[in-house]
Design an enzyme around this catalytic site. Structure first.
Site, PDB file in Angstrom:
ATOM      1  CD  GLU A  46       6.897  60.777  50.546  1.00  0.00           C
ATOM      2  OE1 GLU A  46       6.389  61.746  51.149  1.00  0.00           O
ATOM      3  OE2 GLU A  46       6.435  60.332  49.470  1.00  0.00           O
ATOM      4  CD  GLU A  99      10.413  56.872  46.064  1.00  0.00           C
ATOM      5  OE1 GLU A  99       9.284  56.334  46.087  1.00  0.00           O
ATOM      6  OE2 GLU A  99      11.002  57.266  47.083  1.00  0.00           O
TER       7      GLU A  99
HETATM    8  C1  IPT Z   1       7.226  56.257  48.337  1.00  0.00           C
HETATM    9  C2  IPT Z   1       8.366  56.214  49.308  1.00  0.00           C
HETATM   10  O1  IPT Z   1       9.218  57.304  49.146  1.00  0.00           O
HETATM   11  C3  IPT Z   1       9.166  54.961  49.173  1.00  0.00           C
HETATM   12  O2  IPT Z   1      10.029  54.869  50.269  1.00  0.00           O
HETATM   13  C4  IPT Z   1       8.273  53.766  49.077  1.00  0.00           C
HETATM   14  O3  IPT Z   1       7.551  53.640  50.257  1.00  0.00           O
HETATM   15  C5  IPT Z   1       7.303  53.933  47.951  1.00  0.00           C
HETATM   16  O4  IPT Z   1       6.549  55.070  48.155  1.00  0.00           O
HETATM   17  C6  IPT Z   1       6.315  52.806  47.848  1.00  0.00           C
HETATM   18  O5  IPT Z   1       6.868  51.576  47.728  1.00  0.00           O
HETATM   19  S1  IPT Z   1       6.030  57.381  48.970  1.00  0.00           S
HETATM   20  C7  IPT Z   1       4.549  57.084  48.088  1.00  0.00           C
HETATM   21  C8  IPT Z   1       3.440  56.836  49.055  1.00  0.00           C
HETATM   22  C9  IPT Z   1       4.225  58.237  47.220  1.00  0.00           C
END
Ligand code: IPT
Length: 992
Positions: free
Chosen positions: A413, A489
Site C-alpha cells: 500500500e 491479501e
Molecule cells: C489492507 C492492508 O494492506 C493491510 O495492511 C490491512 O490494513 C488490511 O487492509 C485491513 O485489515 S488495505 C485495504 C484497505 C484494502
C-alpha cells in the site's frame, strides 16, 4: 549529521550483510541485550549529552518497546496507539510534530581483549523504531533508520580497551514514519537485539548463496559468492562438495520445498571465519504464466503475518516465532507473507527448517497519502528514491540466502510511481533468481506477478480464465496477462469470519494461472491489559485513550492474541488441507484429491467410521489409496454396510486421512502427544434425516390457560414453564449481535447487513400473541413478531402437542411467515427460548450434529457430523471484540444437564427455509443475551445474567468478509422466506 526529519540515507553504517543463523559463525560476538539505562524526553531535542552515562536514569529491558515497558499493568513511557491507514500526525513530509517522544538509551560494553589483535568490531542493531543516532564514548558515530532492518556500524576506531559507553537516541516519529505506515500499533524503541560482533581479518563479510534444483535430472547446483576474502572455500560434506567460492558445484540432491524442507549444511571457510549455513536446493520460476517451484505448479495457501506478542508487541521471542511456525504447519499453511516488513531473521531460519514459502516484504508503506489523492507520495518522489532503494537493498542482502523465500515484495500500500521501477532494478541486480511482487501498482509494469488484494471471487475467476478487464495500455495488458495471479491479501479474518474461504480455494485450484493467496491476517494484535480488578483483556485501538484510532480493526486474526486458535483457523486448516476429501455432487462418493505438489499419500492412512449419534457402527481402513501428487480418485463406502433405518439423525460415513508417524522433516510439527494427526476428513450421509415420529397426544385447556405434556401456558398462549423449569421468553428471532463483517458494507453492497437489520428493527423485536386455541388436539398459538416503526413482521404459528397421551414430552412445530418487503438479508430465522437458569454457563451440552467448533453456512468445511460435548461456557468463542459466535449447525439431538442434575432433551427434525430443508436445526446457547453480547466492548464485559438463552434456528446468515472485501455470497445469504422448525422437548432422550 542528518536530523530525524530529513529524507536522507543512514550515515556511518556499513553495507548490509547476510544474517547467518545464530551460532552459525565461529566469529565472536557479545550480546548487548539486557538492562539499559533509559530516559524518555518529550521531543527529539532531548539536550541529553551522549557522554552522560545516565547512571541516575531508569532501567529498561532491551530488546523491547518503551510503551510496553510496564505491560500489562503500568505505562510509564507513554502508551501504544493504533491507527491503520491514516497518519496520526499532520501530513507534511518530511516533518513530524515537535511533540515527539524520544528515548535516550545508555549502556556500557567492553570489547574482548582478543579482538584488538585482528579484524574489526561492529555494532549490529537488528531493529530500532523509528530513527536513531548512535554515539560511542560521547561521539556520534552513526544515524540510521529502517525500523525492521539491520544497521551495522564499524566502531573499531572509536572503542577503547576496557569500558565503552554506548548511547542511542531513538525518536518515535521521523521522516521515515511516512514510509512505515503499516496497519499496526505505533510502538517505538530498540525492539530487536543489539550485538557487538567481531569481524576477523579475511572473514565472510557477505555471502550470496544460489542453490538451484533441476527437477528433470535431480541435480542441485550450488554457487556461493563471498565478499571479504579471496580465499573462501565452500564445502557440503554430505554431498562431497568442496569448491572455491564463486565456483559452481553440482550433485544429486533431495530438493527443498515447503512440503519436504530438506536442508544441507554448507560451510564457508575463509582464513578468518567459518560459517555454516543451511541451504535448500530449489528453483522458483514462472512458465506460461504459472508459478512453479522445482518445476511443479504450487498453490500458496498462505497467511499474512505481522510480528506480534500481546505483552511484547513486535519484540517477539524465538519461542513465539517457533510457536507461530508450528501452528501454521499444523493448520496446513504453506506460505507466509511477512506483512509488511522483513521479519526478525530467526523467523526465516524457522521457515527454512520447517517448510514455509515466504514472500519477504520490504519495510515500506505510505498508505496515509491515499487521503490526499497520493499527492506527495514518497513512492513517486525522486527525493525518496535512495531511501527506498536502500531499504529493499538491505532486505535482499540480509535475507537472500534463505531457501524459503520465493518472492520479494517491494512493500505494501505505497501507491505507484517512479521509485517502484528503481526498487525492482535494485532487487534484480542483487538476486535474479526470484520473482518480484508489488500489489500497489495494478499495471504490474515493474514486477513479475499480477497481485491484488480482496478481489471478489467473481473477479478472481475472470482473472483465472485470463479474461479480466484490460489495462488501457495494450502492451502492459499483454504483459500482465502472461503473469500468474496472486491475492496477497484476501479473506479478512476479523472477528467471526471470514466466510467464503472454500469458494476462493476452489477457484484457485481450478485455474493454473492462480497461484493462491494470503489470508489477512495471522493474529489479532490485542495487547494485554488488566482492569482495575486484575482481569486481563486484549486491548485494541482506543483502549489506551488515543483520540485518533481505528478501534477494533487491529483484531482481525486467525488466532487470538494469546495464540488460541479462532474457529477461522480450524476452518482454514480444513480448506487448506493438502489432501481433500469432498463429497461429489450426487453425495454418494468422496473425491479424494492429493493437492501436494511433491508428495504422494503413502504417509497417510485412510480410516473410515460408520456412525449414528453416539453409536459407532463399523470402522475400517481403505487400502491401496496411494495417490501421486495431483492425482484424485472417487471412493465410495464399501458395499453391504449394515445401515440403521432412517430417523432424524443422519448416519454418517466419515473418512479421515491420518498421519500416524512422522519422519524427521515432519516431526517438529507432528503432534506426538496425540500419536496421530488428522490431515483431513470428509463425510457422506448414508441415511437421510427424516421427520420426527408424529406426536399423538392431546393438549388440555385449564382454568387459566393450557397444558401440553409438561409445558404450561397462560390463556394467551404464552409459555410459562417447561418440564418444571420457568420460561422467561419464547419468541421468533431474526437478529444476532452483529459480527465485524455484518457491520461493514463490503465491496459490493451499499449497506451493511447490520444497518439493514436495524432499519427493520430486528434488534428490538416484540411479539404479540394473536390467538391460542386447541385444534385437532394440538395447542395452536398464532403470533406476530415485529420491530418498532415498521409494518414488516413475522406471522408465526406455534403448534404444541404432547408426544402421546399421558406423556410429559412435547412436540413444537413452528412455521414462520415473513410479511412485508424485506431487505438484502436477515440475521437468523428461528425461535429464541429463554429459561431462568442461574449458573447457565455451567450447563453441560451433548449434541449430535456438526462440530466440534462453531460453523456458519459459508464457513463449514471444518465441521464434521458426530457426537460432541461442551459446557455453555465453552461453546462461546471469546472474540477480542465480542460478537455473534458459537452456532452449532445440523443439530438433531441435544441434551442439556443442569446444575441440579436434571436434563432437558431436544430432538429436532429437519428444518426448512424457503422450502429447502436440512437436517436438524442451528443451536446456539448463551448465558447472556444477544443485546449484551452486542453491547460488550471486551469479553470481560459479558456477565451471566441468570438465564439460559437458546436459539433454535432454521438458519443463520453466513459470515462473508465485508469487513474488508466481499460480503456474504448468495449461496450463504439468508433472506426473509417462510421457515419451519420442529423440535421435541423431553426430560429424557427420545428412544430410537
Ligand atoms: C489492507 C492492508 O494492506 C493491510 O495492511 C490491512 O490494513 C488490511 O487492509 C485491513 O485489515 S488495505 C485495504 C484497505 C484494502
Amino acid at each position: 549529521m542528518p536530523r530525524h526529519d530529513t529524507v536522507s540515507l543512514p550515515t556511518g553504517t556499513v553495507p548490509a550483510r547476510f544474517r547467518p543463523p545464530t551460532g552459525a559463525s565461529d566469529a565472536a560476538s557479545v550480546s548487548l541485550d539486557g538492562p539499559w539505562r533509559f530516559r524518555l524526553f518529550p521531543s527529539a531535542d532531548t539536550g541529553a549529552d551522549p557522554a552522560d552515562r545516565g547512571d541516575e536514569w531508569d532501567t529498561i529491558e532491551v530488546p523491547g518497546h518503551w510503551q510496553l515497558a510496564g505491560a500489562p499493568d503500568t505505562w510509564p513511557y507513554g502508551t501504544p496507539a493504533y491507527s491503520n491507514v491514516l497518519y496520526p500526525f499532520p501530513v507534511e513530509p518530511p516533518f513530524v510534530p515537535d511533540a515527539n517522544p524520544t528515548g535516550e538509551y545508555r549502556r556500557t560494553f567492553e570489547v574482548p581483549a582478543g579482538w584488538a589483535a585482528d579484524g574489526r568490531a561492529y555494532l549490529r542493531f537488528e531493529g530500532v523504531d523509528s530513527w536513531f543516532e548512535v554515539s560511542v564514548n560521547g561521539a556520534v558515530v552513526a544515524t540510521s533508520h529502517g525500523s525492521r532492518l539491520a544497521t551495522e556500524i564499524d566502531v573499531t576506531d572509536v572503542v577503547v580497551p576496557g569500558e565503552n559507553l554506548l548511547s542511542v537516541r531513538v525518536t518515535q516519529w521521523s521522516a521515515l514514519s511516512y514510509v512505515e505506515d503499516q496497519d499496526q500499533w505505533w510502538l517505538s524503541g530498540i525492539f530487536r537485539s543489539v550485538t557487538l560482533e567481531h569481524r576477523p581479518e579475511a572473514s565472510v563479510a557477505h555471502a550470496t548463496v544460489v542453490a538451484d534444483y533441476d527437477h528433470t535430472t535431480g541435480t542441485g547446483s550450488l554457487t556461493v559468492e563471498v565478499e571479504g576474502s579471496a580465499e573462501a572455500r565452500v564445502t557440503v560434506p554430505e554431498l562431497g562438495i568442496d569448491v572455491a567460492a564463486g565456483e559452481t558445484a553440482t550433485a544429486q540432491v533431495e530438493p527443498w520445498s515447503a512440503e519436504r524442507p530438506r536442508l544441507y549444511d554448507v560451510t564457508v571457510t575463509t582464513p578468518g571465519e567459518t560459517v555454516t549455513l543451511r541451504a535448500g536446493f530449489r528453483t522458483v520460476s514462472i512458465e506460461d504464466g504459472v508459478f512453479l517451484v522445482n518445476g511443479a505448479p504450487v498453490k500458496l495457501r498462505g497467511v499474512n503475518r505481522h510480528e506480534f506478542d500481546p505483552l511484547r508487541g513486535r519484540s517477539v521471542t524465538p519461542e513465539r516465532m517457533l510457536e507461530d511456525v508450528l501452528l501454521m504447519k499444523r493448520h496446513h499453511v504453506n506460505a507466509v507473507r511477512t506483512s509488511h516488513y522483513p521479519p526478525h531473521p530467526h523467523f526465516l531460519d524457522l521457515c527454512d527448517e520447517h517448510g514455509l514459502y515466504v514472500v519477504d516484504e520490504n519495510d515500506l508503506e505510505t498508505h496515509g497519502f491515499i487521503d490526499g489523492g497520493w499527492v506527495g507520495n514518497p513512492t513517486d518522489d525522486p527525493a525518496w528514491e535512495d531511501v527506498l532503494v536502500d531499504r529493499v537493498t538491505r532486505t535482499v542482502r540480509r535475507d537472500a540466502h534463505h531457501p524459503s523465500i520465493v518472492l520479494w515484495s517491494l512493500g505494501n500500500e505505497a501507491g505507484s510511481g517512479c521509485n517502484v521501477a528503481a526498487m525492482t532494478a535494485a532487487v534484480r541486480a542483487l538476486d535474479p533468481t526470484r520473482p518480484v511482487h508489488y500489489e500497489g501498482d495494478w499495471s504490474s509494469d515493474d514486477v513479475d506477478v499480477y497481485s491484488r488484494m480482496y478481489a471478489t471471487s467473481e473477479e478472481t475467476e475472470l482473472i483465472g480464465q485470463g479474461v479480466e478487464a484490460p489495462l488501457a495500455r495494450a502492451e502492459a495488458d499483454a504483459r500482465r496477462r502472461q503473469m500468474p495471479f496472486l491475492q496477497c491479501e484476501y479473506a479478512h479474518a476479523m472477528g467471526n469470519g471470514p466466510g467464503g474461504l472454500s469458494d476462493y480455494d476452489a477457484i484457485f485450484d481450478r485455474y493454473p494461472r492462480l497461484m493462491g493467496g494470503f489470508i489477512w491476517e495471522w493474529i489479532d494484535h490485542g495487547l494485554t491489559r488488566r482492569t482495575d480488578d486484575g482481569t486481563e483483556f486484549a486491548a485494541y485501538g482506543g483502549d489506551f485513550g488515543e483520540d485518533f484510532h481505528d478501534g477494533t480493526f487491529i483484531a482481525d486474526g486467525l488466532v487470538l492474541p494469546d495464540r488460541t486458535p479462532a474457529p477461522s483457523l480450524v476452518e482454514m486448516a480444513a480448506v487448506f488441507a493438502p489432501v481433500r476429501l469432498d463429497p461429489t455432487a450426487d453425495g454418494t462418493t468422496l473425491l479424494v484429491r492429493n493437492r501436494y505438489a511433491f508428495r504422494d499419500t503413502s504417509h497417510l492412512t485412510f480410516e473410515w467410521t460408520l456412525h449414528h449419534g453416539d453409536d459407532v457402527l463399523a470402522t475400517d481402513t481403505l487400502d491401496d489409496l496411494v495417490l501421486a501428487p495431483g492425482e484424485e480418485r472417487s471412493v465410495a463406502p464399501p458395499a453391504g454396510l449394515d445401515l440403521p433405518s432412517p430417523d432424524h439423525t443422519p448416519t454418517w460415513w466419515t473418512l479421515r486421512a491420518v498421519q500416524h508417524e512422522a519422519d524427521h522433516l515432519d516431526a517438529p510439527w507432528f503432534d506426538d502427544a496425540a500419536g496421530s494427526f488428522v490431515v483431513s476428513s470428509g463425510q457422506l450421509a448414508l441415511t437421510p434425516a427424516v421427520s420426527l415420529p408424529e406426536a399423538t397426544g392431546r393438549a388440555q385447556q385449564t382454568s387459566d390457560g393450557f397444558t401440553v405434556g409438561h409445558a404450561r401456558f397462560d390463556a394467551r398462549g404464552t409459555l410459562l414453564e417447561l418440564h418444571g423449569r420457568p420460561v422467561a421468553e419464547l419468541r421468533v428471532d431474526a437478529w444476532r449481535a452483529p459480527t465485524d463483517n455484518d457491520r461493514r458494507e463490503g465491496s459490493w453492497v451499499d449497506l451493511s447487513d447490520e444497518s439493514v437489520w436495524k432499519e427493520s428493527g430486528l434488534h428490538l423485536l416484540a411479539e404479540r400473541k394473536v390467538s391460542a386455541e386447541i385444534t385437532d388436539g394440538a395447542l395452536v398459538v398464532t403470533a406476530r413478531t415485529a420491530g418498532p416503526r415498521t409494518r414488516n413482521g413475522f406471522r408465526t404459528v406455534y403448534t404444541w402437542r404432547p408426544v402421546a397421551d399421558g406423556s410429559d414430552d412435547v412436540d413444537l412445530h413452528v412455521a414462520i411467515t415473513p410479511e412485508g418487503r424485506w431487505g438484502q438479508s436477515i440475521a437468523r430465522l428461528g425461535v429464541l427460548l429463554v429459561l431462568d437458569e442461574p449458573g447457565a454457563e455451567d450447563v453441560a451440552v451433548r449434541w449430535h450434529g456438526l462440530g466440534p467448533e462453531e460453523s456458519y453456512s459459508d464457513s463449514r468445511k471444518a465441521a464434521v457430523g458426530g457426537a460432541y460435548e461442551h459446557t455453555v461456557r465453552s461453546l462461546q468463542t471469546r472474540y477480542t471484540h465480542p460478537q455473534e459466535n458459537g452456532a452449532r449447525r445440523g443439530v438433531t439431538h441435544a441434551e442439556l444437564t443442569f446444575a441440579d442434575g436434571s436434563e432437558l432433551t431436544l430432538d429436532a427434525g429437519p428444518s426448512s427455509v424457503g422450502g429447502r430443508s436440512t437436517a436438524g436445526l442451528e443451536l446456539s446457547l448463551r448465558p447472556w443475551s444477544d443485546t449484551a453480547l452486542d453491547q460488550a466492548a471486551h469479553p470481560h464485559d459479558l456477565v451471566p445474567d441468570g438465564k439460559l438463552w437458546l436459539h433454535l434456528d432454521a438458519r443463520q446468515h453466513g459470515l462473508g468478509s465485508a469487513a474488508c472485501g466481499p460480503g456474504v455470497l448468495s449461496n450463504a445469504r439468508l433472506t426473509a422466506a417462510p421457515a419451519e422448525v420442529s423440535v421435541r422437548l423431553a426430560s429424557q432422550p427420545v428412544g430410537r
